[in-house]
Design a protein around this motif. Structure first.
Motif, short mmCIF file in Angstrom:
data_model
loop_
_atom_site.label_atom_id
_atom_site.label_comp_id
_atom_site.label_asym_id
_atom_site.label_seq_id
_atom_site.Cartn_x
_atom_site.Cartn_y
_atom_site.Cartn_z
N ASN A 2 0.93 -1.27 0.07
CA ASN A 2 0.00 0.04 0.17
C ASN A 2 0.90 1.25 0.03
OD1 ASN A 2 -1.64 2.25 0.76
ND2 ASN A 2 -3.00 0.94 1.72
N ALA A 3 0.64 1.80 -0.98
CA ALA A 3 1.60 3.21 -1.19
C ALA A 3 1.33 4.29 -0.14
CB ALA A 3 1.37 4.01 -2.63
N SER A 4 0.22 4.28 0.79
CA SER A 4 0.19 5.25 1.90
C SER A 4 0.68 4.58 3.28
CB SER A 4 -1.36 5.42 2.06
OG SER A 4 -2.16 4.34 2.56
N GLU A 19 -1.79 10.04 -0.88
CA GLU A 19 -3.21 10.13 -0.47
C GLU A 19 -4.15 10.82 -1.56
OE1 GLU A 19 -4.62 8.95 2.40
OE2 GLU A 19 -2.52 8.33 3.13
N SER A 20 -3.46 11.09 -2.49
CA SER A 20 -4.34 11.99 -3.73
C SER A 20 -4.17 11.28 -5.09
CB SER A 20 -3.60 13.44 -3.71
OG SER A 20 -4.27 14.09 -4.79
N ALA A 21 -5.24 11.49 -5.67
CA ALA A 21 -5.57 10.63 -6.97
C ALA A 21 -4.95 11.74 -8.08
CB ALA A 21 -7.03 10.27 -7.27
#
Length: 70
Positions: A2-4, A19-21
């Motif tokens: 998970n990148a977050s 956290e941002s698309a």
């Protein structure tokens, strides 16, 4: 992975970009000075996939052992 989540400790990495698309213009990680040896200590499959959390980026000990991030 998970990148977050931090690849070192598994905690949320607080990275605005993760956290941002859409692309972001500012995040704590953009200006963080991270010791290259710290990045080199990550397993190859975890490199360049997610930011470290602020604590790990400073070279501090993780708050808890690395957990499997969803």
């Amino acid at each position: 992975m998970n990148a977050s989540h931090c690849p070192r400790c598994g905690q949320r990495n607080q990275c605005a970009q993760a956290e941002s698309a859409t692309p972001v213009s500012d995040c704590w990680c953009f200006g963080a000075a991270i010791d290259p040896a710290l990045l080199d200590s990550l397993p190859p499959e975890q490199r360049n996939r997610a930011c470290l959390c602020p604590r790990c980026a400073q070279g501090l000990a993780p708050l808890k052992p690395q957990a499997a991030a969803d």
